[in-house]
Design a protein around this motif. Structure first.
Motif, short mmCIF file in Angstrom:
data_model
loop_
_atom_site.label_atom_id
_atom_site.label_comp_id
_atom_site.label_asym_id
_atom_site.label_seq_id
_atom_site.Cartn_x
_atom_site.Cartn_y
_atom_site.Cartn_z
N UNK A 1 -0.15 -1.98 -7.71
CA UNK A 1 -0.70 -3.34 -7.82
C UNK A 1 -1.73 -3.63 -6.74
N UNK A 2 -1.60 -2.96 -5.60
CA UNK A 2 -2.50 -3.18 -4.46
C UNK A 2 -2.88 -1.82 -3.86
N UNK A 3 -4.15 -1.63 -3.59
CA UNK A 3 -4.61 -0.46 -2.83
C UNK A 3 -5.49 -0.98 -1.70
N UNK A 4 -5.04 -0.74 -0.48
CA UNK A 4 -5.81 -1.15 0.70
C UNK A 4 -6.38 0.05 1.43
N UNK A 5 -7.00 -0.20 2.56
CA UNK A 5 -7.55 0.88 3.40
C UNK A 5 -7.40 0.50 4.86
N UNK B 1 -14.03 5.88 -14.46
CA UNK B 1 -13.37 4.81 -13.70
C UNK B 1 -13.68 3.46 -14.35
N UNK B 2 -12.68 2.60 -14.40
CA UNK B 2 -12.85 1.31 -15.05
C UNK B 2 -13.71 0.35 -14.24
N UNK B 3 -14.12 -0.74 -14.88
CA UNK B 3 -14.93 -1.74 -14.20
C UNK B 3 -14.10 -2.54 -13.19
N UNK B 4 -14.77 -3.18 -12.27
CA UNK B 4 -14.07 -4.03 -11.31
C UNK B 4 -14.95 -5.19 -10.88
N UNK B 5 -14.31 -6.26 -10.42
CA UNK B 5 -15.00 -7.43 -9.90
C UNK B 5 -14.89 -7.43 -8.38
N UNK B 6 -15.86 -8.06 -7.72
CA UNK B 6 -15.81 -8.31 -6.28
C UNK B 6 -15.57 -9.81 -6.09
N UNK C 1 -12.49 -8.97 -14.79
CA UNK C 1 -11.86 -7.65 -14.77
C UNK C 1 -10.44 -7.69 -14.20
N UNK C 2 -9.63 -6.73 -14.59
CA UNK C 2 -8.26 -6.62 -14.10
C UNK C 2 -8.24 -6.20 -12.62
N UNK C 3 -9.15 -5.31 -12.23
CA UNK C 3 -9.19 -4.87 -10.83
C UNK C 3 -10.21 -5.70 -10.06
N UNK C 4 -9.76 -6.23 -8.92
CA UNK C 4 -10.59 -7.11 -8.09
C UNK C 4 -10.63 -6.57 -6.66
N UNK C 5 -11.84 -6.36 -6.16
CA UNK C 5 -12.03 -5.93 -4.77
C UNK C 5 -12.31 -7.16 -3.91
N UNK C 6 -11.41 -7.43 -2.97
CA UNK C 6 -11.63 -8.53 -2.04
C UNK C 6 -12.69 -8.13 -1.01
N UNK C 7 -13.46 -9.11 -0.59
CA UNK C 7 -14.47 -8.85 0.43
C UNK C 7 -14.73 -10.14 1.19
N UNK C 8 -14.81 -10.05 2.52
CA UNK C 8 -15.17 -11.22 3.33
C UNK C 8 -16.68 -11.29 3.49
N UNK C 9 -17.16 -12.46 3.86
CA UNK C 9 -18.61 -12.69 3.91
C UNK C 9 -19.23 -12.30 5.25
N UNK D 1 -4.64 -5.86 -8.65
CA UNK D 1 -4.62 -6.17 -10.07
C UNK D 1 -4.52 -7.69 -10.26
N UNK D 2 -5.45 -8.24 -10.98
CA UNK D 2 -5.47 -9.68 -11.25
C UNK D 2 -4.16 -10.16 -11.86
N UNK D 3 -3.65 -9.41 -12.84
CA UNK D 3 -2.45 -9.84 -13.56
C UNK D 3 -1.24 -9.94 -12.64
N UNK D 4 -1.10 -8.99 -11.71
CA UNK D 4 0.07 -9.00 -10.83
C UNK D 4 -0.04 -10.10 -9.78
#
Length: 272
Positions: A118-122, A1-6, A87-95, A165-168
């Motif tokens: 472009x987006x994967x949610x849950x 699995x590729x790297x990702x940023x939070x 990173x291209x993939x970014x995981x959003x997170x609230x504080x 995806x950051x690019x999209x």
């Protein structure tokens, strides 16, 4: 699995204990991020500064801190954070929320299976005082076509639980300069311009649904923002006139109801 940023945005009214819980939940993912970007949106309290400093000291290679001298609001703060993510993939997170340990692993797997997304949610489980006491679940549509239709009137994602995806995001102009519903606006534009999305049919985040959230929902600022966002969708050819009028009536009605009635409607009709 590729790297990702939070990606997280932090401002002075946040609770330091909630912030620790949120950060810990991302550090302890089964597939760990190689970068956590925190945007300090305006001056923070000493207590919040102390929390951020503690994590940066303990994990100097993991954290990247972006500082806004003035509070820009969530959307513009997140735009600065997105541009800073490596990173291209970014995981959003609230504080103030808590991600379940396998959240990011399952989202990364979905991106691996479907590179066109472009987006994967849950889904998310909502709680009030204790994460052990879930009061409701916010389920959202799973497949791209259902999401596309749903998003014309209602938020088709749980914003703190998305990975994108950051690019999209950047191709579609990023978040707008809005004080509320920045996510609804961005994701609607992305969907309208051909971005594909899915939601995982599992609650992979614990969402803090307390009195503060109820007050924000009750505000005219929030109501007006939501109505104007759907009006924008109608004007650009995404939503229909019927969608806009339905939202106009429903949102105005919700604003006029007392908070207790509003909460009852959310739990009875809009949650499981």
């Amino acid at each position: 699995m590729g790297p990702y940023s939070v990606l997280m945005s932090l401002y002075r009214k946040e609770n330091p204990d909630y912030l620790r819980q949120a950060i810990d939940s991302m550090i302890n993912q089964t597939v760990k991020p190689d970068e956590i970007v925190i945007v300090e949106d305006g001056p923070l309290t000493q207590e919040l500064h102390a929390v951020v400093k503690d994590y940066v000291t303990r994990y100097p290679e993991l954290f990247k801190i972006i500082i806004n001298e003035k509070n820009l609001g969530l959307g513009l703060a997140l735009n600065k954070g997105i541009n800073a993510c490596k990173n291209e993939l970014i995981a959003r997170m609230d504080t103030d929320d808590i991600s379940r340990p396998q959240r990011c692993e399952k989202q990364l797997k979905r991106f691996q299976e479907r590179p066109d997304l472009s987006i994967v949610g849950t889904w998310v489980d909502e709680f009030d005082r204790s994460p052990d006491q879930v009061v409701s679940t916010r389920m959202v549509p799973l497949e791209s076509q259902a999401i596309y239709i749903f998003a014309k009137k209602r938020s088709a994602f749980n914003h703190p639980a998305v990975m994108y995806r950051k690019s999209r995001v950047l191709e579609n102009g990023g978040y707008g300069d809005l004080r509320r519903n920045q996510d609804v606006d961005l994701f609607g534009r992305m969907l309208f311009h051909g971005c594909l999305a899915e939601n995982i049919d599992e609650s992979l985040l614990l969402f803090r649904s307390d009195e503060n959230l109820a007050r924000r929902r009750k505000s005219w600022e929030n109501t007006k923002s939501y109505i104007l966002t759907i009006r924008k969708f109608w004007k650009m050819g995404y939503a229909g006139l019927g969608d806009y009028l339905l939202v106009l009536v429903a949102q105005t009605g919700m604003f006029l109801f007392p908070v207790k009635v509003q909460q009852w409607i959310y739990k009875k009709f809009l949650r499981k």
